[in-house]
Write a protein that holds these residues in place. Structure first.
Motif, PDB file in Angstrom:
ATOM      1  N   ILE A 176      -1.478   0.711   8.411  1.00 45.75           N
ATOM      2  CA  ILE A 176      -1.363   1.593   7.330  1.00 45.75           C
ATOM      3  C   ILE A 176      -1.987   2.929   7.722  1.00 45.75           C
ATOM      4  O   ILE A 176      -1.658   4.107   7.487  1.00 45.75           O
ATOM      5  CB  ILE A 176      -2.532   0.997   6.164  1.00 45.75           C
ATOM      6  CG1 ILE A 176      -1.640  -0.111   5.582  1.00 45.75           C
ATOM      7  CG2 ILE A 176      -2.672   2.003   5.193  1.00 45.75           C
ATOM      8  CD1 ILE A 176      -2.470  -1.103   4.502  1.00 45.75           C
ATOM      9  N   ARG A 177      -3.131   2.796   8.653  1.00 44.11           N
ATOM     10  CA  ARG A 177      -3.736   4.113   8.978  1.00 44.11           C
ATOM     11  C   ARG A 177      -2.695   5.005  10.055  1.00 44.11           C
ATOM     12  O   ARG A 177      -2.663   6.210   9.777  1.00 44.11           O
ATOM     13  CB  ARG A 177      -4.990   3.983   9.815  1.00 44.11           C
ATOM     14  CG  ARG A 177      -6.137   3.345   8.881  1.00 44.11           C
ATOM     15  CD  ARG A 177      -7.598   3.454   9.594  1.00 44.11           C
ATOM     16  NE  ARG A 177      -7.946   4.780   9.646  1.00 44.11           N
ATOM     17  CZ  ARG A 177      -9.408   5.105   9.945  1.00 44.11           C
ATOM     18  NH1 ARG A 177     -10.182   4.021  10.137  1.00 44.11           N
ATOM     19  NH2 ARG A 177      -9.770   6.555   9.884  1.00 44.11           N
ATOM     20  N   ASP A 178      -2.198   4.246  10.683  1.00 47.08           N
ATOM     21  CA  ASP A 178      -1.022   4.955  11.528  1.00 47.08           C
ATOM     22  C   ASP A 178      -0.164   5.550  10.837  1.00 47.08           C
ATOM     23  O   ASP A 178       0.449   6.551  10.943  1.00 47.08           O
ATOM     24  CB  ASP A 178      -0.167   4.032  12.493  1.00 47.08           C
ATOM     25  CG  ASP A 178      -1.370   3.561  13.571  1.00 47.08           C
ATOM     26  OD1 ASP A 178      -2.447   4.222  13.895  1.00 47.08           O
ATOM     27  OD2 ASP A 178      -0.998   2.624  14.424  1.00 47.08           O
ATOM     28  N   PHE A 179       0.365   4.963   9.643  1.00 46.48           N
ATOM     29  CA  PHE A 179       1.528   5.610   8.593  1.00 46.48           C
ATOM     30  C   PHE A 179       0.827   6.625   8.004  1.00 46.48           C
ATOM     31  O   PHE A 179       1.461   8.066   8.011  1.00 46.48           O
ATOM     32  CB  PHE A 179       1.784   4.410   7.673  1.00 46.48           C
ATOM     33  CG  PHE A 179       3.174   3.809   8.076  1.00 46.48           C
ATOM     34  CD1 PHE A 179       4.298   4.364   7.917  1.00 46.48           C
ATOM     35  CD2 PHE A 179       3.031   2.425   8.609  1.00 46.48           C
ATOM     36  CE1 PHE A 179       5.446   3.717   8.230  1.00 46.48           C
ATOM     37  CE2 PHE A 179       4.231   1.627   8.629  1.00 46.48           C
ATOM     38  CZ  PHE A 179       5.535   2.302   8.764  1.00 46.48           C
ATOM     39  N   LEU A 180      -0.444   6.647   7.656  1.00 48.93           N
ATOM     40  CA  LEU A 180      -0.883   7.566   6.820  1.00 48.93           C
ATOM     41  C   LEU A 180      -1.083   9.182   7.520  1.00 48.93           C
ATOM     42  O   LEU A 180      -0.793  10.103   7.203  1.00 48.93           O
ATOM     43  CB  LEU A 180      -2.181   7.232   6.242  1.00 48.93           C
ATOM     44  CG  LEU A 180      -2.211   6.325   5.072  1.00 48.93           C
ATOM     45  CD1 LEU A 180      -3.864   5.757   4.594  1.00 48.93           C
ATOM     46  CD2 LEU A 180      -1.537   6.691   3.920  1.00 48.93           C
TER      47      LEU A 180
ATOM     48  N   PHE B 218       0.705  -1.076  -0.032  1.00 47.65           N
ATOM     49  CA  PHE B 218       0.114   0.059  -0.089  1.00 47.65           C
ATOM     50  C   PHE B 218       1.011   1.326   0.025  1.00 47.65           C
ATOM     51  O   PHE B 218       0.534   2.166  -0.756  1.00 47.65           O
ATOM     52  CB  PHE B 218      -1.195  -0.072   1.054  1.00 47.65           C
ATOM     53  CG  PHE B 218      -2.111   1.048   1.221  1.00 47.65           C
ATOM     54  CD1 PHE B 218      -3.231   0.876   0.728  1.00 47.65           C
ATOM     55  CD2 PHE B 218      -1.413   2.274   1.796  1.00 47.65           C
ATOM     56  CE1 PHE B 218      -4.264   1.997   1.052  1.00 47.65           C
ATOM     57  CE2 PHE B 218      -2.390   3.455   1.649  1.00 47.65           C
ATOM     58  CZ  PHE B 218      -3.785   3.110   1.222  1.00 47.65           C
ATOM     59  N   LEU B 219       1.834   1.226   0.839  1.00 49.62           N
ATOM     60  CA  LEU B 219       2.707   2.575   0.896  1.00 49.62           C
ATOM     61  C   LEU B 219       3.551   2.646  -0.327  1.00 49.62           C
ATOM     62  O   LEU B 219       3.613   3.895  -0.563  1.00 49.62           O
ATOM     63  CB  LEU B 219       3.577   2.333   2.377  1.00 49.62           C
ATOM     64  CG  LEU B 219       2.771   2.502   3.526  1.00 49.62           C
ATOM     65  CD1 LEU B 219       3.977   2.224   4.695  1.00 49.62           C
ATOM     66  CD2 LEU B 219       2.216   3.734   3.941  1.00 49.62           C
ATOM     67  N   THR B 220       3.973   1.674  -0.888  1.00 48.69           N
ATOM     68  CA  THR B 220       4.563   1.707  -2.159  1.00 48.69           C
ATOM     69  C   THR B 220       3.683   2.167  -3.375  1.00 48.69           C
ATOM     70  O   THR B 220       4.292   3.393  -3.760  1.00 48.69           O
ATOM     71  CB  THR B 220       5.240   0.327  -2.659  1.00 48.69           C
ATOM     72  OG1 THR B 220       6.006  -0.308  -1.752  1.00 48.69           O
ATOM     73  CG2 THR B 220       6.072   0.712  -3.988  1.00 48.69           C
ATOM     74  N   MET B 221       2.618   1.815  -3.229  1.00 47.85           N
ATOM     75  CA  MET B 221       1.852   2.257  -4.186  1.00 47.85           C
ATOM     76  C   MET B 221       1.222   3.756  -4.053  1.00 47.85           C
ATOM     77  O   MET B 221       1.260   4.666  -4.744  1.00 47.85           O
ATOM     78  CB  MET B 221       0.363   1.496  -4.197  1.00 47.85           C
ATOM     79  CG  MET B 221      -0.812   2.023  -5.120  1.00 47.85           C
ATOM     80  SD  MET B 221      -2.537   1.661  -4.398  1.00 47.85           S
ATOM     81  CE  MET B 221      -2.511   2.938  -2.914  1.00 47.85           C
TER      82      MET B 221
END
Length: 878
Positions: free
Chosen positions: A93-97, A40-43
Motif C-alpha cells: 500500500i505504501r509503495d502504491f501511495l 484500501f486503494l478502492t476506498m
C-alpha cells in the motif's frame, strides 16, 4: 474553507479492508494476499473523487513498541499476532501511495494517531480537516474544523462524525470523549476498565461531573461497590487517560501546507498494477483521481494511452479478397464466431472486413485457400480457439506465425487471464477500448482494431521472447501444439453411455448405503454428511474422537484431517464417512461425463495450454485427467471409454517415472543415474540404499515411504510434510530424509542450488528454457517466500516432464500424418497418450508411438515407454 486536508490512518483502514474482502479472491499466483491493498486503494480512490481534497497524507504505525508501551507494558499486549495473510500488504500500500504522489508518514516512537493529531492541530484555521479512521479515539480531535470519517461497513460506507454527531451518538462532547474512554477502558488497547463501570455509567458520570478530573477529585462521593472500585483504580484510570490522549506535537518532516498531492509516476504505477495482478477496474479508478504532469509529454501520452484508445483508424480496403492475395509479410486476424465476421489487417493498418455468411461460393473458396495456406503467415490471439471456431464453419487454419496468447503465457505463466486488451496495455502501455456494438447491448473492441493490436503486440512479444531465450520454445513447441490440441478436441473420445449410467446407478446406491450406515452409528436419522457443523457434533461430542485442527468454525472436517484421524483412531463412522465422500466424488464425476456426451456419442474435452505455471496441459469440461487410474472404481469408469465406430482398438503409451528421470538428469546424482542405467526398479534401489537392506529386502511399506519421499522432494516436501503423508513421527521422517541425502548427495546439492540460483536470477528454467518468474523468493512475507521456494524446486522438474510429453505429441502427430494413417491421438493425460487405432494399422502405429516418444529428449538416463492395447481405456492400460 480554502483548503481541504484529508488524513488517513493507514493501518486502521488497511485492516478494515483486509477483513472486509475475502482473501482467497485476492491473492497473486505466487501466494501474496492483496485484499487489504485492493480494498484500501478502492476506498482511497473513492475518497479523493468524492471529497476533492487539496492536500493528503496517510500515516502508518511502525511497530508495537512506542512511548505508550514504555508507560504501560501491557498496552495492546493482548492482541493476536498479525494474520499471516496480512503481512506484506501494508508495504505494498505504501509503495502504491508514494507512486501515486501521496505523502506517507510514520514514526517508530509514536502511533499513526499522534502523527495525524499533530497534523490536524497544526492545520491553519482556514483548513477543513477530514480524518479517515476506524479508531474512535480520534473523536477527541473533532471540532468545527475537524471531521472524522468512521467506517460503519467495511471501507465503503463512512459515517461523518462532527461535534453534533459525536454528542448524538455518545451524549458527550468531543473533548469529553477521552475522559469517557479512560473510565470505560478499551479492550482493543488492553486498557483495563473499572469493574461495574460500563459505557452507560461512564457516560453518566462524565456528563454529571463534566470531566474526568472533577470526577476523580470527588470520587469519595460515589457510593456502593462501584465507588469503591473506582477509588481503588484511580491510578489506572489516570494512566488510561494519559495513554488515550493523542500527542499533538510530534516532530514531522512536513507541515500541513506541504501535503499537496504530487505528480504521479504513471509508468511505475502501471507496473505495480501488473505486478500485483489488478485489473482494469482498479486502474481506471486510480487514474481518474491522480495529479498528472501535463507539461511532461511522455507522462501525458502514457496516461492518455492507458485511458483511451490510440490505434489509428483502420483503412478498410474495398478490393476485399483481391487485397488479401497481394504480397503481405504477415497479417493480423481476428474472428467473431457469434457474428461470423472476420478482420484481416496488415502492419500499416490497412485491412478488410468479411462477413462469412455473405461470401459467395468463389469468395469462400478463395478465403479457404488463404486460411489453409501454411506459407501465408497469420498473427492471432488464441490459435487453438480460432482454429476450432473456423473449423465449425468449414475452414482450416494454417500458417500461424504468432499467437499473442501463447507468447504472453510463456513470458508470464503466472497470470490468470490473457485478454488481448490487458496484454496490449501491459506490454505496449496503450489502451484498447471497447465501443458500443450496434448488434448487441455490450461494448466490444472492433474486430479490425483487434487484428491491428495483434500485429503490434506480436512484434513486441517476439522481441521479449528472444530476450528471455524462449522464442524457440514458442515457435517449435507451443504454436505447433495448439493445432494438434484443436484436432484432438474436435475428435473427442467415444464412450459407452450404458456402462456409465450403470456405474452411476451403482455409486448412487453406494452413497445411500454409506449415509444410512453412518446415521445408524451416530444415532441421528437426519444427519447430513455434508454439514461440517453436524459432523463436528457427531465426531467430537457424540463419539468423543480426538479433535482435529481448530478452524474459525470449529474443528476441521476436511478430508486430509479425517483421513489422518482414521489412521490413528479407526472408527466405523469414519470409515463410512470417508467412503461416502469417495463414492460421492465418483458419482459427481460420472454425472459430469454423462452430461458431456455429445450428439456424436463422444466426449470432447478442452485442453488448456495456458492454465498452469509449469507448462503442463490441463483438461476441463469435463476433466479427463482426474479419473483415478489405480482404484478399482476409477478403472471401472475407464472401461466406458472405447474406440469409435470404424476403429479397432485403443492404444495407450506413457513414460515410466518421467519426473524421477528428469530429477536424475538435472541433479546428475551418480546413484540415481546408475540405478536407471542398470534398469533397476528405482524405488526398490533407493529403498535398499536408504534403509541399508538388500534390494529383495525392501518391503512394500519401505518402498511406499521411499516413493513418497522421492516424488515429494521434487515438490518441496518437508520432513513435517513427509511425516504427515506417511503418518509417522516427524523425527522418523527427518531420519529417512537425512539417510536419503547421505546416499544421494547430488539430489541434496541440486535442490539447494536450484532455489539459490532462482533467488539470484529471479526465475527457474526447464531443460528447454521455459522460465517461471518467482519474485517472492525474496519476499519478507514468509508464506509467499515458502510458496515460491516450493515452486522453484518443482518448476524445472515438472516443467521439463511436461515439455517431453508435448514434444512427443508433436513428433507422433507428424509421423502419423507422414504415414497417412487414419489412426489419431485423442487424449493426453499427464504422461500418457491415448490413440484410437484404425483397422490394420496397429503395428505401424505402435512402432511410431514408441519410437517418437523415445526420441523426444536425450537425458543422462534412458526413457522407458510402456505401451498397451485394448478394447477400452482400462484394458489398454499397462
Amino acid at each position: 474553507m480554502n483548503e481541504r486536508l484529508l488524513l488517513i490512518d493507514g493501518h486502521s483502514m488497511a485492516f478494515r479492508a483486509f477483513y472486509a474482502l475475502r482473501g482467497d479472491n485476492f491473492s497473486t499466483t505466487s501466494g501474496q494476499y492483496t485484499n487489504a491493498v485492493y480494498g484500501f486503494l478502492t476506498m482511497f480512490s473513492s475518497l479523493l473523487r468524492t471529497e476533492q481534497p487539496t492536500k493528503v497524507a496517510v500515516a502508518f504505525d511502525e511497530g508495537r513498541k512506542t512511548f505508550r508501551s514504555e508507560l504501560f507494558p501491557e498496552y495492546k499486549a493482548q492482541r493476536k499476532p498479525t494474520p499471516q495473510e496480512f503481512k506484506g500488504q501494508v508495504e505494498i500500500i505504501r509503495d502504491f501511495l508514494e507512486t501515486m504522489g501521496v505523502t506517507t508518514l510514520s514514526n517508530p516512537y509514536y502511533e499513526a494517531d499522534d502523527i495525524l493529531a499533530t497534523l490536524a492541530t497544526a492545520a491553519p484555521a482556514d483548513y477543513e480537516v477530514l480524518i479517515v479512521t476506524g479508531d474512535r479515539d480520534y473523536f477527541q480531535l473533532v471540532d468545527e474544523k475537524v471531521t472524522v470519517l468512521y467506517p460503519v461497513r467495511g471501507v465503503s460506507q463512512l459515517h461523518r462524525f462532527t461535534p453534533a454527531e459525536v454528542e448524538k451518538k455518545y451524549g458527550l462532547s468531543p473533548t469529553q470523549y477521552p475522559d469517557y474512554a479512560a473510565l470505560r477502558g478499551d479492550p482493543s488497547d488492553n486498557l483495563p476498565s473499572v469493574p461495574g463501570v460500563g459505557e452507560k455509567t461512564a457516560m453518566r458520570w462524565i456528563v454529571q461531573y463534566e470531566n474526568l478530573a472533577n470526577l476523580l477529585d470527588k470520587a469519595g462521593e460515589i457510593k456502593g461497590k462501584v465507588g469503591e472500585n473506582l477509588r481503588e483504580r484511580i491510578a489506572q484510570v489516570k494512566l488510561n487517560r494519559e495513554l488515550t490522549q493523542m500527542v499533538l506535537d510530534v516532530e514531522l518532516p512536513v507541515q500541513p501546507e506541504e501535503l499537496d498531492l504530487q505528480v504521479a509516476d504513471i509508468a511505475a504505477l502501471n507496473q505495480q498494477l501488473e505486478k500485483w495482478e489488478f485489473g482494469n477496474n482498479l486502474r481506471s479508478r486510480i487514474l481518474n483521481i491522480l495529479k498528472l504532469d501535463k507539461s511532461n509529454e511522455a507522462a501525458a501520452v502514457l496516461t492518455e494511452s492507458l485511458q483511451a484508445e490510440v490505434i489509428a483508424e483502420i483503412t478498410v480496403e474495398e478490393s476485399g479478397l483481391v487485397w488479401l492475395n497481394e504480397e503481405h509479410s504477415v497479417l493480423g486476424l481476428a474472428f467473431d464466431a457469434a457474428t461470423q465476421k472476420m478482420a484481416i489487417v496488415n502492419g500499416e493498418h490497412h485491412g478488410i472486413l468479411l462477413d462469412l455468411a455473405e461470401l459467395s461460393g468463389v469468395e469462400a473458396t478463395q478465403l479457404a485457400k488463404w486460411l489453409s495456406a501454411p506459407e501465408k503467415y497469420k498473427c492471432v490471439h488464441g490459435a487453438k480457439e480460432i482454429s476450432a471456431q473456423l473449423a465449425a464453419e468449414g475452414y482450416s487454419l494454417n500458417g500461424i506465425a504468432h499467437d499473442t496468447l501463447l507468447a504472453s503465457y510463456l513470458l508470464r505463466p503466472d497470470q490468470r487471464r490473457y485478454e488481448l486488451a490487458d496484454l496490449y496495455r501491459r506490454y505496449l502501455e496503450r489502451g484498447l477500448v471497447a465501443q458500443e456494438d450496434e448488434d448487441s447491448d455490450s461494448a466490444v473492441v472492433p474486430l479490425e482494431k483487434q487484428a491491428a493490436a495483434v500485429i503490434e503486440l506480436a512484434a513486441e512479444l517476439a522481441k521479449r521472447l528472444l530476450e528471455a531465450e524462449a522464442y524457440e520454445l514458442y515457435q517449435e513447441l507451443e504454436i505447433p501444439l495448439a493445432g494438434i490440441l484443436q484436432r484432438m478436441e474436435a475428435a473427442g473420445i467415444a464412450v459407452n453411455r450404458e456402462v456409465l449410467e450403470e456405474q452411476l446407478s451403482h455409486f448412487e446406491q453406494q452413497v445411500e448405503n454409506e449415509v444410512a450406515a453412518a446415521r445408524e452409528i451416530a444415532g441421528d436419522p437426519n444427519l447430513s454428511l455434508t454439514s461440517p457443523q453436524q459432523l463436528q457434533k457427531v465426531l467430537f461430542d457424540t463419539l468423543a474422537l480426538p479433535k482435529t485442527k481448530k478452524t474459525k468454525t470449529g474443528y476441521s472436517t476436511a478430508a486430509a484431517e479425517l483421513e489422518a484421524l482414521a489412521l490413528t483412531n479407526p472408527h466405523p463412522f469414519l470409515e463410512h464417512l470417508l467412503a461416502h465422500r469417495e463414492y460421492q466424488k465418483l458419482k459427481t464425476t460420472l454425472e459430469g461425463l454423462i452430461k458431456a456426451i455429445a450428439s456424436d456419442g463422444r466426449i470432447h474435452t478442452t485442453f488448456n495450454q495456458t492454465a498452469t505455471t509449469t507448462g503442463r496441459l490441463s483438461s476441463t469440461e469435463p476433466n479427463l485427467q482426474n479419473i483415478p487410474v489405480r482404484t478399482p472404481a476409477g478403472r471401472e469408469i475407464r472401461k466406458s471409454f472405447i474406440p469409435g465406430p470404424g476403429y479397432e482398438c485403443l492404444l495407450t503409451a506413457d513414460y515410466s517415472q518421467i519426473e524421477m528421470r528428469v530429477m536424475a538428469h538435472l541433479s546428475e546424482d551418480a546413484g540415481l543415474i546408475d540405478a536407471y542405467l542398470k534398469g533397476e526398479d528405482l524405488h526398490n534401489y533407493v529403498g535398499a540404499q536408504v534403509f541399508e537392506v538388500p534390494i529383495d529386502g525392501v518391503t512394500p511399506d519401505l518402498r511406499r515411504r521411499v516413493k513418497a519421499m522421492s516424488y515429494g522432494l521434487a515438490y518441496g516436501l518437508s520432513a513435517y510434510g513427509l511425516a504427515k503423508q506417511l503418518n509417522i513421527p516427524p523425527g522418523e521422517a527427518k531420519s529417512i530424509m537425512e539417510a536419503y541425502f547421505r546416499r544421494f548427495g547430488g539430489v541434496k546439492k541440486y535442490l539447494e542450488q536450484v532455489v539459490e540460483k532462482a533467488r539470484a536470477d529471479g526465475y527457474t528454467a526447464t531443460v528447454f528454457g521455459r522460465r517461471r518468474y518467482l519474485p517472492d523468493l525474496n519476499s519478507p512475507n514468509r508464506l509467499a517466500r515458502d510458496n515460491a521456494e516450493r515452486a522453484a524446486l518443482n518448476a524445472p522438474i515438472q516443467g521439463t516432464a511436461a515439455e517431453v510429453i508435448k514434444i512427443a505429441m508433436i513428433r507422433v502427430d507428424r509421423e502419423l500424418q507422414k504415414a497417412k494413417v487414419k489412426s489419431r491421438v485423442l487424449l493426453q493425460v499427464h504422461d500418457e497418450l491415448v490413440v484410437e487405432v484404425y483397422p490394420g494399422e496397429l503395428e505401424q502405429v505402435k512402432k511410431i508411438v514408441e519410437t517418437e516418444m523415445d526420441r523426444a529428449i536425450s537425458l543422462k538416463v534412458p526413457l522407458e515407454v510402456s505401451v498397451g492395447v485394448g478394447a477400452n481405456w482400462d484394458e489398454a492400460a499397462h
